[in-house]
Scaffold this active site. Sequence first.
Site, mmCIF file in Angstrom:
data_model
loop_
_atom_site.group_PDB
_atom_site.id
_atom_site.type_symbol
_atom_site.label_atom_id
_atom_site.label_comp_id
_atom_site.label_asym_id
_atom_site.label_seq_id
_atom_site.Cartn_x
_atom_site.Cartn_y
_atom_site.Cartn_z
ATOM 1 C CE LYS A 14 -1.990 -1.160 3.884
ATOM 2 N NZ LYS A 14 -1.200 -2.383 4.219
ATOM 3 N NE ARG A 89 -4.425 -1.458 10.293
ATOM 4 C CZ ARG A 89 -3.315 -0.815 9.927
ATOM 5 N NH1 ARG A 89 -3.381 0.285 9.217
ATOM 6 N NH2 ARG A 89 -2.149 -1.295 10.247
ATOM 7 N NE ARG A 123 7.980 -2.241 5.966
ATOM 8 C CZ ARG A 123 6.686 -2.113 6.244
ATOM 9 N NH1 ARG A 123 5.860 -1.630 5.326
ATOM 10 N NH2 ARG A 123 6.224 -2.500 7.401
ATOM 11 N NE ARG A 156 6.471 0.019 9.868
ATOM 12 C CZ ARG A 156 5.307 -0.047 9.247
ATOM 13 N NH1 ARG A 156 5.131 0.625 8.122
ATOM 14 N NH2 ARG A 156 4.325 -0.762 9.723
ATOM 15 N NE ARG A 167 2.621 -4.726 11.147
ATOM 16 C CZ ARG A 167 3.635 -4.513 10.315
ATOM 17 N NH1 ARG A 167 4.846 -4.959 10.588
ATOM 18 N NH2 ARG A 167 3.435 -3.845 9.205
HETATM 19 P P1 AP5 Z 1 4.856 -1.595 1.786
HETATM 20 O O1 AP5 Z 1 4.450 -0.770 0.612
HETATM 21 O O2 AP5 Z 1 5.679 -0.918 2.853
HETATM 22 O O3 AP5 Z 1 3.595 -2.342 2.418
HETATM 23 P P2 AP5 Z 1 2.326 -1.767 3.195
HETATM 24 O O4 AP5 Z 1 1.132 -2.444 2.612
HETATM 25 O O5 AP5 Z 1 2.328 -0.266 3.195
HETATM 26 O O6 AP5 Z 1 2.632 -2.374 4.629
HETATM 27 P P3 AP5 Z 1 2.649 -1.709 6.065
HETATM 28 O O7 AP5 Z 1 3.409 -2.665 6.942
HETATM 29 O O8 AP5 Z 1 3.154 -0.299 6.052
HETATM 30 O O9 AP5 Z 1 1.175 -1.748 6.403
HETATM 31 P P4 AP5 Z 1 0.554 -1.724 7.782
HETATM 32 O O10 AP5 Z 1 -0.854 -1.550 7.411
HETATM 33 O O11 AP5 Z 1 0.867 -2.858 8.671
HETATM 34 O O12 AP5 Z 1 1.315 -0.509 8.509
HETATM 35 P P5 AP5 Z 1 0.793 0.871 9.070
HETATM 36 O O13 AP5 Z 1 1.930 1.797 9.020
HETATM 37 O O14 AP5 Z 1 -0.500 1.259 8.463
HETATM 38 O O15 AP5 Z 1 5.652 -2.872 1.231
HETATM 39 C C1 AP5 Z 1 6.169 -3.861 2.101
HETATM 40 C C2 AP5 Z 1 7.493 -4.408 1.527
HETATM 41 O O16 AP5 Z 1 7.218 -5.092 0.303
HETATM 42 C C3 AP5 Z 1 8.520 -3.323 1.180
HETATM 43 O O17 AP5 Z 1 9.814 -3.796 1.476
HETATM 44 C C4 AP5 Z 1 8.347 -3.125 -0.324
HETATM 45 O O18 AP5 Z 1 9.547 -2.681 -0.933
HETATM 46 C C5 AP5 Z 1 7.931 -4.515 -0.777
HETATM 47 N N1 AP5 Z 1 7.033 -4.487 -1.937
HETATM 48 C C6 AP5 Z 1 6.011 -3.619 -2.159
HETATM 49 N N2 AP5 Z 1 5.387 -3.905 -3.318
HETATM 50 C C7 AP5 Z 1 6.036 -5.005 -3.834
HETATM 51 C C8 AP5 Z 1 5.853 -5.786 -5.011
HETATM 52 N N3 AP5 Z 1 4.876 -5.520 -5.895
HETATM 53 N N4 AP5 Z 1 6.685 -6.850 -5.213
HETATM 54 C C9 AP5 Z 1 7.681 -7.135 -4.318
HETATM 55 N N5 AP5 Z 1 7.909 -6.426 -3.191
HETATM 56 C C10 AP5 Z 1 7.084 -5.366 -2.945
HETATM 57 O O19 AP5 Z 1 0.450 0.481 10.598
HETATM 58 C C11 AP5 Z 1 1.463 0.202 11.531
HETATM 59 C C12 AP5 Z 1 0.855 0.109 12.920
HETATM 60 O O20 AP5 Z 1 0.268 1.374 13.302
HETATM 61 C C13 AP5 Z 1 -0.314 -0.913 13.086
HETATM 62 O O21 AP5 Z 1 0.167 -2.226 13.320
HETATM 63 C C14 AP5 Z 1 -1.057 -0.317 14.299
HETATM 64 O O22 AP5 Z 1 -0.392 -0.594 15.497
HETATM 65 C C15 AP5 Z 1 -0.948 1.186 14.033
HETATM 66 N N6 AP5 Z 1 -2.075 1.711 13.248
HETATM 67 C C16 AP5 Z 1 -2.015 2.300 12.015
HETATM 68 N N7 AP5 Z 1 -3.233 2.671 11.597
HETATM 69 C C17 AP5 Z 1 -4.095 2.295 12.596
HETATM 70 C C18 AP5 Z 1 -5.504 2.392 12.739
HETATM 71 N N8 AP5 Z 1 -6.268 2.919 11.780
HETATM 72 N N9 AP5 Z 1 -6.046 1.909 13.879
HETATM 73 C C19 AP5 Z 1 -5.299 1.370 14.861
HETATM 74 N N10 AP5 Z 1 -3.956 1.232 14.771
HETATM 75 C C20 AP5 Z 1 -3.364 1.694 13.646
#
Ligand code: AP5
Length: 218
Positions: A14, A89, A123, A156, A167
């Site tokens: 994403k 979420r 990552r 991270r 997660r």
């Molecule tokens: P990347 O693009 O970084 O993946 P992502 O989908 O953005 O994954 P995240 O881990 O950032 O999502 P998340 O939802 O867990 O984290 P968030 O920050 O929202 O890609 C991942 C890897 O794959 C990278 O190395 C990339 O290079 C590689 N890649 C990408 N595309 C590729 C492809 N096509 N082919 C091969 N490789 C590829 O949340 C973090 C924490 O914050 C949560 O756990 C929670 O504690 C809190 N939080 C955030 N929002 C909320 C909410 N709304 N409510 C409650 N808690 C929340």
Amino acid sequence: MRRVIFLGPPGAGKGTQAASLAREMDVPHLSTGDLLRAAVAAQSELGREAEGHMKAGRLVPDDLVLRLLRERLDQPDARDGFLLDGFPRNVAQAVSLGRITLVDRVLDFRIPSASLIERLTQRRNCPKCRRVYNLRTQPPRNDAVCDDDGTLLVTRPDDREEAVRTRLRVYDTETAPLSEYYRGRGILRPIDALGEPAEVARRVRAAVADLTGSSEPL
Ligand code: AP5
């Protein structure tokens, strides 16, 4: 309007897709994960409360996240649209969001969970420009620094394997039901998130082309 949500499990790509799409759509990229990480880095009261939940891979309590999101959505640059990444979420957050704003499209990133642990543990992130790297599939040119601004890349704290597994479990139980929630509203579009990032980017653009008024995918 261009009010778009990215839904999908951790590591689905994403964040990788969001920055360029938001730029092309001329809307802000609002990531609740980034907002929370900024609050943690600043050690604000909210950040201190959120930190333990995030490190362990659990969701941060809804009231804290909603407070952050409301403040951000109130800013003038989000008036004509936004790309929301990581919110909602759970169904309670989706209901709260529905009280604040309409949503035009939800892109549901689909990927087998076997690919996710490897993607996340490999990552690296640039803390300055938010560019996302992967040591296997999208490595930086020089080992540990960002290609764009030379900043030291970071891992991270929630990308440790144990937190990643939590997660993924949390996603399955709390977030995955949102696919049905938005499908029922007729605004869900599944995105196959496997394949080269450029290929995924083409699928993403095709799924929002009508919102941007372009007859061609952006
Ligand atoms: P990347 O693009 O970084 O993946 P992502 O989908 O953005 O994954 P995240 O881990 O950032 O999502 P998340 O939802 O867990 O984290 P968030 O920050 O929202 O890609 C991942 C890897 O794959 C990278 O190395 C990339 O290079 C590689 N890649 C990408 N595309 C590729 C492809 N096509 N082919 C091969 N490789 C590829 O949340 C973090 C924490 O914050 C949560 O756990 C929670 O504690 C809190 N939080 C955030 N929002 C909320 C909410 N709304 N409510 C409650 N808690 C929340």
